[in-house]
Design a protein around this motif. Structure first.
Motif, PDB file in Angstrom:
ATOM      1  N   HIS A  34      -8.541  43.787  -5.464  1.00  0.00           N
ATOM      2  CA  HIS A  34      -7.495  42.799  -5.720  1.00  0.00           C
ATOM      3  C   HIS A  34      -6.545  42.811  -4.528  1.00  0.00           C
ATOM      4  N   VAL A  35      -5.955  41.673  -4.216  1.00  0.00           N
ATOM      5  CA  VAL A  35      -5.068  41.567  -3.065  1.00  0.00           C
ATOM      6  C   VAL A  35      -3.906  42.549  -3.156  1.00  0.00           C
ATOM      7  N   SER A  36      -3.482  42.911  -4.360  1.00  0.00           N
ATOM      8  CA  SER A  36      -2.371  43.855  -4.513  1.00  0.00           C
ATOM      9  C   SER A  36      -2.754  45.277  -4.095  1.00  0.00           C
ATOM     10  N   ASP A  37      -4.048  45.546  -3.936  1.00  0.00           N
ATOM     11  CA  ASP A  37      -4.506  46.903  -3.637  1.00  0.00           C
ATOM     12  C   ASP A  37      -4.882  47.128  -2.174  1.00  0.00           C
ATOM     13  N   PRO A  39      -3.815  46.501   2.271  1.00  0.00           N
ATOM     14  CA  PRO A  39      -2.717  46.205   3.193  1.00  0.00           C
ATOM     15  C   PRO A  39      -2.710  44.730   3.605  1.00  0.00           C
ATOM     16  N   SER A  40      -1.588  44.270   4.104  1.00  0.00           N
ATOM     17  CA  SER A  40      -1.431  42.872   4.517  1.00  0.00           C
ATOM     18  C   SER A  40      -2.237  42.550   5.774  1.00  0.00           C
ATOM     19  N   GLY A  41      -2.478  41.256   5.939  1.00  0.00           N
ATOM     20  CA  GLY A  41      -3.120  40.759   7.152  1.00  0.00           C
ATOM     21  C   GLY A  41      -4.594  41.110   7.243  1.00  0.00           C
ATOM     22  N   LEU A  42      -5.083  41.138   8.470  1.00  0.00           N
ATOM     23  CA  LEU A  42      -6.484  41.493   8.705  1.00  0.00           C
ATOM     24  C   LEU A  42      -6.752  42.971   8.448  1.00  0.00           C
ATOM     25  N   ARG A  43      -5.671  43.773   8.341  1.00  0.00           N
ATOM     26  CA  ARG A  43      -5.841  45.203   8.059  1.00  0.00           C
ATOM     27  C   ARG A  43      -6.506  45.443   6.706  1.00  0.00           C
ATOM     28  N   CYS A  44      -6.527  44.417   5.846  1.00  0.00           N
ATOM     29  CA  CYS A  44      -7.192  44.561   4.546  1.00  0.00           C
ATOM     30  C   CYS A  44      -8.685  44.814   4.731  1.00  0.00           C
ATOM     31  N   LEU A  55     -11.410  37.751   5.479  1.00  0.00           N
ATOM     32  CA  LEU A  55     -10.215  37.332   4.739  1.00  0.00           C
ATOM     33  C   LEU A  55      -8.977  37.965   5.346  1.00  0.00           C
ATOM     34  N   VAL A  56      -7.842  37.318   5.119  1.00  0.00           N
ATOM     35  CA  VAL A  56      -6.526  37.819   5.494  1.00  0.00           C
ATOM     36  C   VAL A  56      -5.745  37.993   4.198  1.00  0.00           C
ATOM     37  N   ALA A  57      -5.121  39.149   4.002  1.00  0.00           N
ATOM     38  CA  ALA A  57      -4.284  39.369   2.816  1.00  0.00           C
ATOM     39  C   ALA A  57      -2.884  38.860   3.132  1.00  0.00           C
ATOM     40  N   LEU A  64       2.832  33.482  -3.902  1.00  0.00           N
ATOM     41  CA  LEU A  64       2.158  34.587  -4.577  1.00  0.00           C
ATOM     42  C   LEU A  64       1.190  35.231  -3.598  1.00  0.00           C
ATOM     43  N   HIS A  65       1.006  36.524  -3.718  1.00  0.00           N
ATOM     44  CA  HIS A  65       0.084  37.226  -2.844  1.00  0.00           C
ATOM     45  C   HIS A  65      -1.330  36.705  -3.074  1.00  0.00           C
ATOM     46  N   HIS A  66      -2.072  36.535  -1.993  1.00  0.00           N
ATOM     47  CA  HIS A  66      -3.433  36.021  -2.093  1.00  0.00           C
ATOM     48  C   HIS A  66      -4.192  36.319  -0.804  1.00  0.00           C
ATOM     49  N   PHE A  67      -5.500  36.184  -0.885  1.00  0.00           N
ATOM     50  CA  PHE A  67      -6.329  36.228   0.306  1.00  0.00           C
ATOM     51  C   PHE A  67      -6.525  34.799   0.788  1.00  0.00           C
ATOM     52  N   ALA A  68      -6.631  34.631   2.080  1.00  0.00           N
ATOM     53  CA  ALA A  68      -6.996  33.348   2.667  1.00  0.00           C
ATOM     54  C   ALA A  68      -8.117  33.616   3.661  1.00  0.00           C
ATOM     55  N   HIS A  69      -8.926  32.620   3.885  1.00  0.00           N
ATOM     56  CA  HIS A  69      -9.975  32.761   4.882  1.00  0.00           C
ATOM     57  C   HIS A  69      -9.332  32.832   6.266  1.00  0.00           C
ATOM     58  N   TYR A  70      -9.818  33.739   7.097  1.00  0.00           N
ATOM     59  CA  TYR A  70      -9.270  33.923   8.431  1.00  0.00           C
ATOM     60  C   TYR A  70      -9.471  32.665   9.266  1.00  0.00           C
ATOM     61  N   SER A  71     -10.641  32.044   9.138  1.00  0.00           N
ATOM     62  CA  SER A  71     -10.941  30.819   9.869  1.00  0.00           C
ATOM     63  C   SER A  71     -10.491  29.618   9.047  1.00  0.00           C
TER      64      SER A  71
END
Length: 166
Positions: A34-37, A39-44, A55-57, A64-71
């Motif tokens: 889950h995105v809450s578990d 770290p932020s950014g590409l470090r996820c 994905l980017v966190a 709201l916290h979420h993942f997004a596609h990097y591209s």
């Protein structure tokens, strides 16, 4: 019920829209996270469960916290459905029960309950594992080994637009 959410501890609102935002990703070891578990950014260091792209966190203060596609150039049309599948599996694994609604027959204005509602309890849930020639969304397995196949059906409707004239 915790945090006002009857289905669990995490906020699942991000997958209710029409965007490609995800609340679940795949860690490098294949675990669903889950995105809450993470770290932020590409470090996820996560990938999309549907299309396997990075994905980017996103954990800012405005959304709201979420993942997004990097591209941003290629969209993933399966994100909303993927979220629903993982969320359903999470709820089923945690609750270990599912109520099957009654089967009701109607004929010439008469109705009869053919099979009453039944609560199934089970030992565990498996997500999208092949069973012969089919790949069910979730397979629930009872203590005695009986398998119940669950298909998660994701629907949404366009908002209604009302126009009034005076």
């Amino acid at each position: 019920m915790q945090d006002g959410n009857p289905f669990g501890f995490k906020d699942h609102r991000p997958f209710t829209g029409f965007s490609d935002e995800l609340v679940y990703g795949l860690a490098q070891d294949g675990r669903t996270v889950h995105v809450s578990d993470v770290p932020s950014g590409l470090r996820c260091d996560c990938r999309c469960p549907a299309c396997d792209r990075p994905l980017v966190a996103k954990k800012g203060s405005k959304q709201l916290h979420h993942f997004a596609h990097y591209s941003k150039t290629v969209s993933c049309s399966y994100a909303v459905e993927t979220n629903a599948h993982f969320w359903a599996k999470e709820v089923l694994e945690r609750e270990r029960r599912l109520t099957i609604p009654p089967i009701i027959a109607e004929h010439h204005g008469q109705t009869e309950i053919v099979s009453p509602a039944k609560v199934y309890t089970f030992a565990h849930a498996k997500l999208e594992k092949r069973l012969g020639s089919i790949v069910p969304d979730v397979v629930l397995v009872t203590e005695n080994g009986t398998q119940l196949i669950v298909e998660v059906h994701v629907t949404w409707s366009e908002p209604e637009v009302s126009t009034s004239y005076e």
